[in-house]
Design a protein around this motif. Sequence first.
Motif, PDB file in Angstrom:
ATOM      1  N   ARG A 189       0.821  -1.208   0.000  1.00 35.76           N
ATOM      2  CA  ARG A 189       0.000   0.000   0.000  1.00 35.76           C
ATOM      3  C   ARG A 189       0.857   1.261   0.000  1.00 35.76           C
ATOM      4  O   ARG A 189       0.497   2.274  -0.617  1.00 35.76           O
ATOM      5  N   ILE A 190       2.006   1.208   0.639  1.00 38.27           N
ATOM      6  CA  ILE A 190       2.936   2.337   0.603  1.00 38.27           C
ATOM      7  C   ILE A 190       3.477   2.522  -0.809  1.00 38.27           C
ATOM      8  O   ILE A 190       3.557   3.647  -1.321  1.00 38.27           O
ATOM      9  N   LEU A 191       3.833   1.427  -1.459  1.00 40.55           N
ATOM     10  CA  LEU A 191       4.341   1.522  -2.826  1.00 40.55           C
ATOM     11  C   LEU A 191       3.284   2.068  -3.786  1.00 40.55           C
ATOM     12  O   LEU A 191       3.615   2.764  -4.753  1.00 40.55           O
ATOM     13  N   MET A 192       2.024   1.795  -3.511  1.00 37.97           N
ATOM     14  CA  MET A 192       0.941   2.327  -4.347  1.00 37.97           C
ATOM     15  C   MET A 192       0.539   3.736  -3.934  1.00 37.97           C
ATOM     16  O   MET A 192      -0.400   4.301  -4.486  1.00 37.97           O
ATOM     17  N   THR A 193       1.250   4.296  -2.956  1.00 39.04           N
ATOM     18  CA  THR A 193       1.010   5.638  -2.403  1.00 39.04           C
ATOM     19  C   THR A 193      -0.381   5.741  -1.772  1.00 39.04           C
ATOM     20  O   THR A 193      -0.951   6.828  -1.683  1.00 39.04           O
ATOM     21  N   LEU A 194      -0.905   4.611  -1.310  1.00 42.80           N
ATOM     22  CA  LEU A 194      -2.166   4.614  -0.571  1.00 42.80           C
ATOM     23  C   LEU A 194      -1.939   4.896   0.908  1.00 42.80           C
ATOM     24  O   LEU A 194      -2.887   5.175   1.640  1.00 42.80           O
ATOM     25  N   GLU A 195      -0.700   4.789   1.345  1.00 37.72           N
ATOM     26  CA  GLU A 195      -0.313   5.102   2.725  1.00 37.72           C
ATOM     27  C   GLU A 195       0.945   5.964   2.694  1.00 37.72           C
ATOM     28  O   GLU A 195       1.803   5.771   1.824  1.00 37.72           O
ATOM     29  N   GLU A 196       1.064   6.873   3.636  1.00 35.07           N
ATOM     30  CA  GLU A 196       2.278   7.664   3.789  1.00 35.07           C
ATOM     31  C   GLU A 196       3.114   7.092   4.925  1.00 35.07           C
ATOM     32  O   GLU A 196       2.601   6.390   5.803  1.00 35.07           O
ATOM     33  N   ILE A 197       4.405   7.385   4.905  1.00 36.66           N
ATOM     34  CA  ILE A 197       5.307   6.895   5.946  1.00 36.66           C
ATOM     35  C   ILE A 197       5.739   8.059   6.841  1.00 36.66           C
ATOM     36  O   ILE A 197       5.625   9.223   6.461  1.00 36.66           O
ATOM     37  N   GLN A 198       6.213   7.711   8.026  1.00 35.73           N
ATOM     38  CA  GLN A 198       6.652   8.739   8.971  1.00 35.73           C
ATOM     39  C   GLN A 198       8.147   9.056   8.849  1.00 35.73           C
ATOM     40  O   GLN A 198       8.584  10.148   9.199  1.00 35.73           O
ATOM     41  N   ALA A 199       8.932   8.102   8.358  1.00 30.06           N
ATOM     42  CA  ALA A 199      10.379   8.321   8.243  1.00 30.06           C
ATOM     43  C   ALA A 199      10.953   7.338   7.245  1.00 30.06           C
ATOM     44  O   ALA A 199      10.364   6.296   6.950  1.00 30.06           O
ATOM     45  N   GLY A 200      12.126   7.695   6.720  1.00 27.98           N
ATOM     46  CA  GLY A 200      12.803   6.829   5.768  1.00 27.98           C
ATOM     47  C   GLY A 200      12.641   7.315   4.345  1.00 27.98           C
ATOM     48  O   GLY A 200      12.114   8.405   4.087  1.00 27.98           O
ATOM     49  N   ALA A 201      13.085   6.496   3.410  1.00 24.07           N
ATOM     50  CA  ALA A 201      13.025   6.842   1.988  1.00 24.07           C
ATOM     51  C   ALA A 201      12.683   5.599   1.181  1.00 24.07           C
ATOM     52  O   ALA A 201      13.044   4.483   1.541  1.00 24.07           O
ATOM     53  N   ILE A 202      11.967   5.827   0.074  1.00 20.71           N
ATOM     54  CA  ILE A 202      11.597   4.753  -0.845  1.00 20.71           C
ATOM     55  C   ILE A 202      11.922   5.216  -2.257  1.00 20.71           C
ATOM     56  O   ILE A 202      11.566   6.338  -2.645  1.00 20.71           O
ATOM     57  N   LEU A 203      12.598   4.351  -3.007  1.00 24.94           N
ATOM     58  CA  LEU A 203      12.909   4.641  -4.404  1.00 24.94           C
ATOM     59  C   LEU A 203      12.345   3.527  -5.277  1.00 24.94           C
ATOM     60  O   LEU A 203      12.376   2.353  -4.897  1.00 24.94           O
ATOM     61  N   VAL A 204      11.837   3.911  -6.446  1.00 24.51           N
ATOM     62  CA  VAL A 204      11.357   2.959  -7.438  1.00 24.51           C
ATOM     63  C   VAL A 204      12.019   3.305  -8.759  1.00 24.51           C
ATOM     64  O   VAL A 204      11.886   4.438  -9.242  1.00 24.51           O
TER      65      VAL A 204
END
Length: 257
Positions: A45-60
Amino acid sequence: MVQFKAVRKSYGAYPVLADLSFEVSPGEKLALIGPSGSGKTTILRILMTLEEIQAGAILVGGMPLWNSEIASFGARRREAHLHAARRSIGMVFQQFNLFPHMSVLRNVALAPILTQGVSPAAARDLAMQLLEKVGMAGKANSLPAELSGGQKQRAAIARALALKPEVMLFDEVTSALDPELVEEVLNVMRTLATETDMTMLLVTHEMSFARDFADRVLFLDGGRIVEEGPPRRIFRNPQEERTKAFLRKIVAAGLSL
């Protein structure tokens, strides 16, 4: 192709992902397994941007999906960024989410028309090709209510493929199906795994399928990776006691590894 770097996600005071870091190589098929509440579906769900995160980084694909700079964007700018970033990602959900008033063909053709500017005629041609691929060409003019659960899920897979994603996410895609319909959906996924170079992330309780489908397995518990490795080693010779306990419960429930 996918990178999680010290990602933290909580719902209120409840932590779901705890400084989670992992990478998925281009073309890799990754299975995420673990008990309910371990964070598997949240990752998708985070990868689909349906949820936001509080910390860290994500790259695709080497491009930031989420980091501290993006978190500081205003709402409109952030949504524009996320909309652009998720174009390379497709997802098939537990529930099929087909538009009930549209034919199968229109369900599959709609997204390329709306999001990529594809002409209706070209979108219909593409949709028919994909429905043929998943064994659903004969149901192109049917409404979702006229389909079995397995047929609905195969139509949903075709719809996700219509956007030509580089990364495909599968979230317990057989969990809502009657047992006799599971295999027809798994066969479509096996074909995609062997005939395409898409990166795939799979959340499943079908351990025997994960063993055959995946290049690598992550076992998660409490939002952390407890163990990872090739499927044969994870399922036949797990090293961590928590993994062993989880797999014993799977076997005790009468499910095969």
